[in-house]
Enzyme design. Structure first.
Site, short mmCIF file in Angstrom:
data_model
loop_
_atom_site.label_atom_id
_atom_site.label_comp_id
_atom_site.label_asym_id
_atom_site.label_seq_id
_atom_site.Cartn_x
_atom_site.Cartn_y
_atom_site.Cartn_z
N PRO A 116 0.89 -1.16 0.06
CA PRO A 116 -0.02 0.04 0.19
C PRO A 116 0.64 1.52 0.31
CG PRO A 116 0.28 -0.40 2.45
CD PRO A 116 0.76 -1.86 1.69
N CYS A 117 2.03 1.27 -0.92
CA CYS A 117 2.05 2.77 -0.97
C CYS A 117 1.52 3.54 -0.69
CB CYS A 117 3.40 2.93 -2.63
SG CYS A 117 2.02 2.36 -4.09
N HIS A 118 0.14 4.07 -1.07
CA HIS A 118 -0.64 5.34 -1.41
C HIS A 118 -0.04 5.72 0.54
CE1 HIS A 118 -3.26 1.47 -0.59
NE2 HIS A 118 -3.57 2.87 0.70
#
Length: 172
Positions: A116-118
């Site tokens: 989940p790089c967001h």
């Protein structure tokens, strides 16, 4: 670069929360796309074994994912739903630099899950880039995070009341 001080927190990751005027200007110039991708449920296959990792070629870059990128992804993967971390916090854990972490995340072929790089923001709690884009795709990142319960102000900064309570920095 002009910086304006905001609230000061006691944790080492909150000791000098500053808002970058450059980030505020960047957000003001960003163009909201016609459709917003707020998907936070799609899970892509993530290579777990060393053999799988050696053979995996990123569909984005058409290159193998590097050992450092996997270290960044393995660390980012620990950030739980509804929380965020910073490029600096990941970099500190990895003994690297925030730009190197951001560069690895900009090439993340496993988004939104299991990597989940967001959920990674800048040190001043600005929304930051997404998928290597610092303009229109930031609205995708913002929509994903808002769907997970985080709130942002009109300049793209995480709301003050969430900065400490939703911060994740306990990486293993």
């Amino acid at each position: 670069m002009t910086k304006v001080a905001t609230t000061t927190k006691t944790s080492r990751h909150f000791s000098s929360t500053l808002r970058s005027a450059a980030h505020s200007r960047l957000y003001a110039k960003a163009v909201v796309p016609e459709t917003i991708d707020d998907d936070i449920e799609t899970t892509k296959h993530f290579p777990e074994s060393l053999q799988e990792r050696k053979l995996f070629v990123s569909p984005q870059t058409h290159r193998p994912v590097t050992e450092f990128q996997y270290k960044v992804y393995d660390t980012c993967r620990q950030i739980p739903l509804g929380y965020y971390s910073t490029y600096k916090a990941l970099a500190d854990h990895l003994g690297s630099g925030p730009r190197a972490v951001g560069n690895a995340l900009s090439k993340n072929p496993f988004c939104p899950l299991p990597i989940p790089c967001h959920r990674v923001l800048t040190s001043d709690r600005y929304i930051g880039g997404f998928s290597g884009d610092k303009t229109s795709k930031i609205f995708f990142k913002k929509a994903k995070l808002e769907k997970e319960g985080l709130k942002f102000d009109e300049s793209g900064f995480l709301c003050d009341n969430m900065q400490q309570s939703r911060f994740f920095g306990e990486f293993k």
